[in-house]
Design a protein around this motif. Structure first.
Motif, mmCIF file in Angstrom:
data_model
loop_
_atom_site.group_PDB
_atom_site.id
_atom_site.type_symbol
_atom_site.label_atom_id
_atom_site.label_comp_id
_atom_site.label_asym_id
_atom_site.label_seq_id
_atom_site.Cartn_x
_atom_site.Cartn_y
_atom_site.Cartn_z
ATOM 1 N N LYS A 258 10.819 -3.172 7.201
ATOM 2 C CA LYS A 258 11.660 -2.366 8.085
ATOM 3 C C LYS A 258 12.557 -1.432 7.279
ATOM 4 O O LYS A 258 12.823 -0.302 7.705
ATOM 5 N N LEU A 259 13.031 -1.884 6.151
ATOM 6 C CA LEU A 259 13.827 -1.013 5.289
ATOM 7 C C LEU A 259 12.958 0.062 4.643
ATOM 8 O O LEU A 259 13.342 1.235 4.578
ATOM 9 N N GLN A 260 11.812 -0.342 4.152
ATOM 10 C CA GLN A 260 10.946 0.600 3.442
ATOM 11 C C GLN A 260 10.275 1.605 4.376
ATOM 12 O O GLN A 260 9.801 2.640 3.913
ATOM 13 N N GLN A 261 10.243 1.318 5.681
ATOM 14 C CA GLN A 261 9.557 2.200 6.622
ATOM 15 C C GLN A 261 10.212 3.573 6.684
ATOM 16 O O GLN A 261 9.523 4.595 6.730
ATOM 17 N N ASP B 216 18.267 -5.316 -1.194
ATOM 18 C CA ASP B 216 18.898 -4.137 -1.784
ATOM 19 C C ASP B 216 18.096 -2.930 -1.327
ATOM 20 O O ASP B 216 16.947 -2.738 -1.737
ATOM 21 N N SER B 217 18.688 -2.128 -0.439
ATOM 22 C CA SER B 217 17.951 -1.003 0.121
ATOM 23 C C SER B 217 17.731 0.115 -0.894
ATOM 24 O O SER B 217 16.807 0.915 -0.747
ATOM 25 N N GLY B 218 18.582 0.171 -1.926
ATOM 26 C CA GLY B 218 18.515 1.309 -2.824
ATOM 27 C C GLY B 218 19.007 2.560 -2.121
ATOM 28 O O GLY B 218 19.564 2.512 -1.013
ATOM 29 N N PRO B 219 18.790 3.734 -2.699
ATOM 30 C CA PRO B 219 19.270 4.978 -2.096
ATOM 31 C C PRO B 219 18.368 5.449 -0.962
ATOM 32 O O PRO B 219 17.230 5.000 -0.819
ATOM 33 N N VAL C 269 7.551 6.591 6.518
ATOM 34 C CA VAL C 269 6.143 6.251 6.329
ATOM 35 C C VAL C 269 5.276 6.853 7.434
ATOM 36 O O VAL C 269 4.175 7.358 7.183
ATOM 37 N N ASP C 270 5.764 6.828 8.683
ATOM 38 C CA ASP C 270 4.974 7.371 9.787
ATOM 39 C C ASP C 270 4.731 8.866 9.613
ATOM 40 O O ASP C 270 3.669 9.372 9.984
ATOM 41 N N ARG C 271 5.695 9.574 9.055
ATOM 42 C CA ARG C 271 5.513 11.002 8.822
ATOM 43 C C ARG C 271 4.469 11.257 7.728
ATOM 44 O O ARG C 271 3.676 12.179 7.826
ATOM 45 N N LEU C 272 4.461 10.415 6.705
ATOM 46 C CA LEU C 272 3.430 10.552 5.682
ATOM 47 C C LEU C 272 2.049 10.256 6.258
ATOM 48 O O LEU C 272 1.066 10.924 5.921
#
Length: 591
Positions: free
Chosen positions: A162-165, A194-197, A231-234
């Motif tokens: 969910k974070l990486q999406q 850790d979500s990162g930037p 991700v959906d846009r890619l």
């Protein structure tokens, strides 16, 4: 697991022993645990081998309790009781028989989730409270649910996805712990992300193009430089690339380097189709019978990526041919093309030959399709038995022509483009012709088609379908090309009736009409992800005027199979008005 190394050493130490132990294993345990132990307990896994020594067998018996504890802990049982017995069964001629190992396991109480601690640091922790709330609300192992290692892994990874999406391409699990108290039958879970930037998308970096220009990909690219990573846009860009005829595969992604999150280049790697392709096939459909098809395509005419496409299909009741020449997509993603087709059908007593020549400007998007066209129709209609066409039909034998400017628009709002369960599909078409401008009679034409998918439970689907069409003229429509008029019946129409058998029926011949109305409702029950069954009710009419109409009803049931290219429908339908049962076979690709 601790015993793995010891077991390996014991096997090596005993390798020189030539005394082999032939044995069988009987596992007594509750069904889920029994299945787990049969698959993974070493005593069970090695019982069919003929090179196990007595020392190796003894070692596996001695360590079985430890291995059972490790295995059952993955299912939430942390305090099992294990009893292992060994006896030799009597053999023939007084000789000892095979050894029998009995493993009896009482798994003990099942541990449940006592507390869950989910934390997020990084940019999401500071600026994206809704995303954190979504992860917590959708958490797959809430308090009170039994603890299983597989569910624990899935829950952690689901939160990470969910974070990486969106936005946080470099998100990771910073800490995770399942603290188990066997006495309390409780598992307390902790996971910190850790979500990162937050990432934004930069320009395209394209590799793999040799025959066809990069401009094709850039012209169909829906991404905007600087927009948030999604991700959906890619995937949308990937689908747009593969919707063109030039590329067999496309991989789209970015570098998730947290040190460079701004304007991360979008990397596109493509695999091209050969310049020329030849395809052929045979098939059968209940509408038009057996068929054989051939197709030849050239994707680089004039070395400018113009596409020449030719196709011929011979069916028992239809013969079809098509030629087209299309330019590559322009900067607005539109494809300009010229097309010509020949279509002959012999259905329900009517022999109809339709020739079309036209120009088309079309754009296929992720959710919307738009087409502008100018098409010249030249139709020839005859009655197959040579009889005179009755006076109470709008059609007349002979050749009729029309030059039709047209517009078509389609919207796809579904959760899955191939196997939709939720959402709807809409297609609208409009066209007109003016008498004297390569046209025998002035008219306007409207057509619409709508499908609604309603999910039921985990797998089932309700499918609702409607179809409306009309040709509008100041007088009779006798000189309107018959291919622009309407008949119905058959697959994806009114099942229980043969293809194009519903219209103005006179003396056993079904003539095209001015108006069309079709509706359908279908319930699909899916036993598995791939196999299902359906019941349905169809109703439809095609008429020259609504004062003289007959609505035809069809009911039936069928099987469904989700093939790699769409849902295969195998139906058996009863046509109420004609009191007939007909089979229907179709491939249900969403339009």
């Amino acid at each position: 697991m601790k015993w793995t190394c010891s077991l390996a050493i014991a096997f090596l130490w005993c390798a020189a022993d030539t005394a082999h132990a032939a044995y069988k294993v009987d596992i007594e345990a509750p069904k889920p645990v029994q299945s787990l132990l049969k698959d993974f307990l070493d005593l069970s896994r090695y019982q069919d081998r003929d090179d196990i020594s007595d020392e190796q067998l003894k070692f596996m018996i001695d360590t079985a309790g430890d291995q059972v504890r490790d295995l059952t802990s993955t299912e939430g049982y942390f305090a099992p009781t294990t009893k292992v017995g060994l006896k030799t069964e009597p053999g023939s001629d007084g000789k000892p028989g095979a050894k029998l190992v009995t493993v009896t396991v009482a798994p003990g109480p099942l541990s449940v989730i006592g507390a869950v601690d989910i934390g997020v640091t990084g940019a999401a922790g500071q600026h994206d409270a809704p995303r954190i709330a979504e992860i917590r609300n959708d958490w797959g192992l809430p308090v009170g649910k039994p603890f299983r290692q597989e569910d624990w892994d899935k829950a952690k990874n689901a939160g990470l996805e969910k974070l990486q999406q969106k936005k946080y391409a470099a998100a990771r699990i910073a800490q995770s712990q399942a603290e188990v108290d066997p006495d309390e039958r409780r598992a307390d879970l902790t996971v910190h992300y850790d979500s990162g930037p937050a990432f934004t998308l930069g320009p395209l970096q394209i590799t793999g193009t040799r025959r066809y220009p990069e401009s094709i990909i850039r012209n169909v690219n829906p991404l905007v430089v600087g927009e948030p990573y999604d991700v959906d846009r890619l995937l949308s860009l990937q689908r747009q690339i593969q919707n063109t005829p030039y590329f067999s595969n496309a991989i789209v992604g970015i570098d998730d380097d947290p040190e460079h999150p701004d304007m991360a280049p979008v990397k596109v790697q493509v695999t091209e189709f050969p310049t020329q392709r030849v395809r052929a096939g045979v098939g059968y459909g209940t509408d038009t019978g057996a068929q054989v098809e051939g197709r030849y395509s050239h994707y680089n005419v004039f070395n400018k990526a113009w596409v020449f496409d030719s196709q011929a299909r011979l069916e028992q009741k239809r013969q079809y041919g098509q030629l087209s020449l299309a330019m590559p997509p322009d900067q607005k993603s539109f494809v300009n093309s010229i097309n010509t087709t020949y279509d002959r059908t012999r259905l329900e007593g009517i022999d109809l030959r339709s020739q079309q020549l036209g120009f088309k400007r079309a754009r296929t998007g992720e959710f919307y399709d738009t087409t502008y066209s100018l098409t010249y129709y030249r139709d020839e209609l005859t009655q197959e038995d040579g009889a005179t066409v009755p006076t109470n039909t709008i059609v007349t034998p002979g050749k009729h022509r029309a030059l039709v400017p047209g517009f078509a628009w389609a919207r796809r709002n579904v959760d899955n483009p191939i196997f939709p369960r939720k959402g709807n599909l809409l297609t609208l078409e409009a066209g007109f012709a003016v008498k004297g401008v390569l046209t025998d009679q002035s008219f306007g034409r409207l057509y619409g088609r709508f499908k609604q998918f309603v999910p039921v439970g985990r797998r089932d689907v309700v499918l609702l379908r409607a179809e409306l069409g009309g040709v509008f003229t100041a007088g009779r429509a006798s000189a309107v090309p018959a291919s622009l008029l309407f008949r119905t019946g058959g697959n994806d129409s009114v099942r229980g009736y043969s293809y194009q058998s519903i219209g103005n029926e006179q003396n056993g011949t079904v003539y095209p009409t001015k108006y069309l109305a079709v509706g359908s409702s279908e319930y699909q029950h899916w036993f598995t992800e791939s196999w299902g069954a359906a019941v349905f009710y169809d109703i439809g009419a095609a008429a020259d005027n609504w004062n003289n109409k007959t609505f035809y009803n069809g009911v039936g049931a069928g099987a469904r199979w989700r093939s790699p290219v769409g849902t295969l429908n195998l139906d058996l339908a009863y046509g109420v008005q004609k009191k007939q049962i007909r089979p229907h076979i179709s491939l249900g690709i969403a339009f």
